[in-house]
Design a protein around this motif. Sequence first.
Motif, PDB file in Angstrom:
ATOM      1  N   SER A  56      -4.379  11.775   0.242  1.00 40.07           N
ATOM      2  CA  SER A  56      -5.158  10.542   0.380  1.00 40.07           C
ATOM      3  C   SER A  56      -5.668  10.373   1.802  1.00 40.07           C
ATOM      4  O   SER A  56      -6.805   9.949   2.015  1.00 40.07           O
ATOM      5  CB  SER A  56      -4.295   9.337  -0.015  1.00 40.07           C
ATOM      6  N   HIS A 111      -8.567  12.773   2.269  1.00 38.36           N
ATOM      7  CA  HIS A 111      -9.725  12.354   1.474  1.00 38.36           C
ATOM      8  C   HIS A 111     -10.460  11.217   2.162  1.00 38.36           C
ATOM      9  O   HIS A 111     -11.693  11.158   2.142  1.00 38.36           O
ATOM     10  CB  HIS A 111      -9.279  11.948   0.064  1.00 38.36           C
ATOM     11  N   ARG A 112      -9.711  10.283   2.783  1.00 41.07           N
ATOM     12  CA  ARG A 112     -10.367   9.211   3.528  1.00 41.07           C
ATOM     13  C   ARG A 112     -11.115   9.760   4.738  1.00 41.07           C
ATOM     14  O   ARG A 112     -12.092   9.158   5.193  1.00 41.07           O
ATOM     15  CB  ARG A 112      -9.326   8.171   3.969  1.00 41.07           C
ATOM     16  N   GLY A 137     -12.798  12.414   4.596  1.00 36.74           N
ATOM     17  CA  GLY A 137     -14.017  13.019   4.070  1.00 36.74           C
ATOM     18  C   GLY A 137     -13.809  14.377   3.442  1.00 36.74           C
ATOM     19  O   GLY A 137     -14.767  15.006   2.970  1.00 36.74           O
ATOM     20  N   VAL A 138     -12.572  14.865   3.416  1.00 31.54           N
ATOM     21  CA  VAL A 138     -12.280  16.160   2.810  1.00 31.54           C
ATOM     22  C   VAL A 138     -12.297  16.005   1.283  1.00 31.54           C
ATOM     23  O   VAL A 138     -11.688  15.076   0.744  1.00 31.54           O
ATOM     24  CB  VAL A 138     -10.904  16.685   3.277  1.00 31.54           C
ATOM     25  N   THR A 139     -12.977  16.891   0.607  1.00 33.19           N
ATOM     26  CA  THR A 139     -13.077  16.833  -0.850  1.00 33.19           C
ATOM     27  C   THR A 139     -12.268  17.962  -1.473  1.00 33.19           C
ATOM     28  O   THR A 139     -12.078  19.025  -0.881  1.00 33.19           O
ATOM     29  CB  THR A 139     -14.533  16.945  -1.306  1.00 33.19           C
ATOM     30  N   GLY A 140     -11.804  17.720  -2.679  1.00 34.75           N
ATOM     31  CA  GLY A 140     -11.075  18.750  -3.401  1.00 34.75           C
ATOM     32  C   GLY A 140      -9.640  18.891  -2.924  1.00 34.75           C
ATOM     33  O   GLY A 140      -9.149  18.143  -2.086  1.00 34.75           O
ATOM     34  N   SER A 141      -8.985  19.890  -3.472  1.00 34.49           N
ATOM     35  CA  SER A 141      -7.591  20.143  -3.135  1.00 34.49           C
ATOM     36  C   SER A 141      -7.489  20.861  -1.792  1.00 34.49           C
ATOM     37  O   SER A 141      -8.400  21.588  -1.377  1.00 34.49           O
ATOM     38  CB  SER A 141      -6.929  20.998  -4.223  1.00 34.49           C
ATOM     39  N   ASN A 144     -16.057  10.076   9.667  1.00 37.36           N
ATOM     40  CA  ASN A 144     -16.502   9.197   8.576  1.00 37.36           C
ATOM     41  C   ASN A 144     -15.832   7.829   8.613  1.00 37.36           C
ATOM     42  O   ASN A 144     -15.498   7.252   7.573  1.00 37.36           O
ATOM     43  CB  ASN A 144     -16.239   9.865   7.220  1.00 37.36           C
TER      44      ASN A 144
END
Length: 481
Positions: A195, A198-199, A201-205, A246
């Motif tokens: 999480s 992802h915040r 800005g990293v996408t995917g696993s 981001n």
Amino acid sequence: MATLSEIAQQYGPMPLDEADWLSEVVADWQIIADLSFADLVLWRKVDEGFVAIGHCRPSTGPTVHQEEVVGVRAAAGRIGHLETAFTERHVVVSREPRWDETYAVREEALPVVMRGRVIAVLTREASMAALRSSSRLEINYKGAADDLLSMITRGEFPVRTSVTGPRRGAPRVGDGVMRLDAQGIVTYASPNALSCFHRLGVTGSLLHRALPRVVTAMVSDRGQVDETLAMVTAGRAAWRTDVEANGAALSLRAIPVTDNGNRVGAVLLCRDVSDLRRRERELITKDATIREIHHRVKNNLQTVAALLRLQSRRVEAPEAREALSEAMRRVATIAMVHETLSGTLDEQVHFDDLVARAARMAADVASPGVQVKIVREGDFGMIPAQYASSLALILTELVTNAVEHGFEGREHGSITIFAERDGPELHARITDDGKGIAADPTGLGSQIVRTLVTNELHGQIEWHSVPGGSRVDLTVTVDGD
């Protein structure tokens, strides 16, 4: 509260290097307790067996010890495996769980090694009352804890370059945990860690991806990159760093995992500190604004003082000119306080420096023809801003009165300013070698002093004529709360 070194010394002398090493172990063992879901207890060997000198409870699970453990001697049934871990230098796992009241405790004893010798024993004690399913998170948490505990048994933990001191935004196990291999490839990332990224800005696993490349790609096009970032995200150094992208900010801390000096992986802790960093920037902006306000107030007061000086030159009546000069001096004193506040982020004034300047200015302005020696004794210390202006005015008025009335008709004189702090109370004494003053002066300056002391500083003041001069005793409250 006693330090671990002080507690250990209660049971006999301990070499300083051993005490320092154990202090560093306990400074960073909360991470191991949280990863283990278990209590950690540090035992020192004594003639009668072993005594507990440190205890850490997990924040990720129930504690085994409800009562204080430090200072408790090991029970006879536990001394055997503690002694084995200490003398044979290997991990001892209890074959049977230990029963404490109504629940069973699983216990492991590990030698704490420093430069090849065992100096203490560490036990990991987990309650078997709360059975956990062997989830992927639990397996990886305990695996990471095992790696760090194994480093303790080889004398490789704590990492001497690790940052263990307090710092705002320091990540904890509950914030997010990642495990990396020797090349910085992610082998596990907890849900909270995913999480966090992802915040960012990293996408995917993140699994099986090189974390340094992932993070660098996010921040390389957003200005200068912190040189420590690659080292931390690869798990190469026991450092701490921040990464922003981001509109989000993460605090990262790496703990390299080594095996006999060879780096085999790392444990990475991460925490989303976006809100914290935003508030810090707001505070910095507010601090800068407050400093600018103090600077502008100082400039405005200096302008008022200059206007009073110009006005006094156009006035012919001596009494009016003297009154304007005194008003100008008082305004200049307040301006001096704001000048000091404009140069610091704290709403506190280092009053010893300020009083030296204010007293010198007051003496020079009050009687330019008299050489006044000002002696300072004791310390005023730090004075909250809300009291600084009043206290500065009081002292300059008292110095001015001493020069104007005590040294009249003389070429030189001496004034001693003594200060002493007693908690929130400040005791000051101003003495001079002049001709003395009335025990209850009634001039305007004295009226100003009484008003400030009574109404603003909630204190009291007394004037005394003493052999060879006069003395003023002042007691005020300067509590910052």
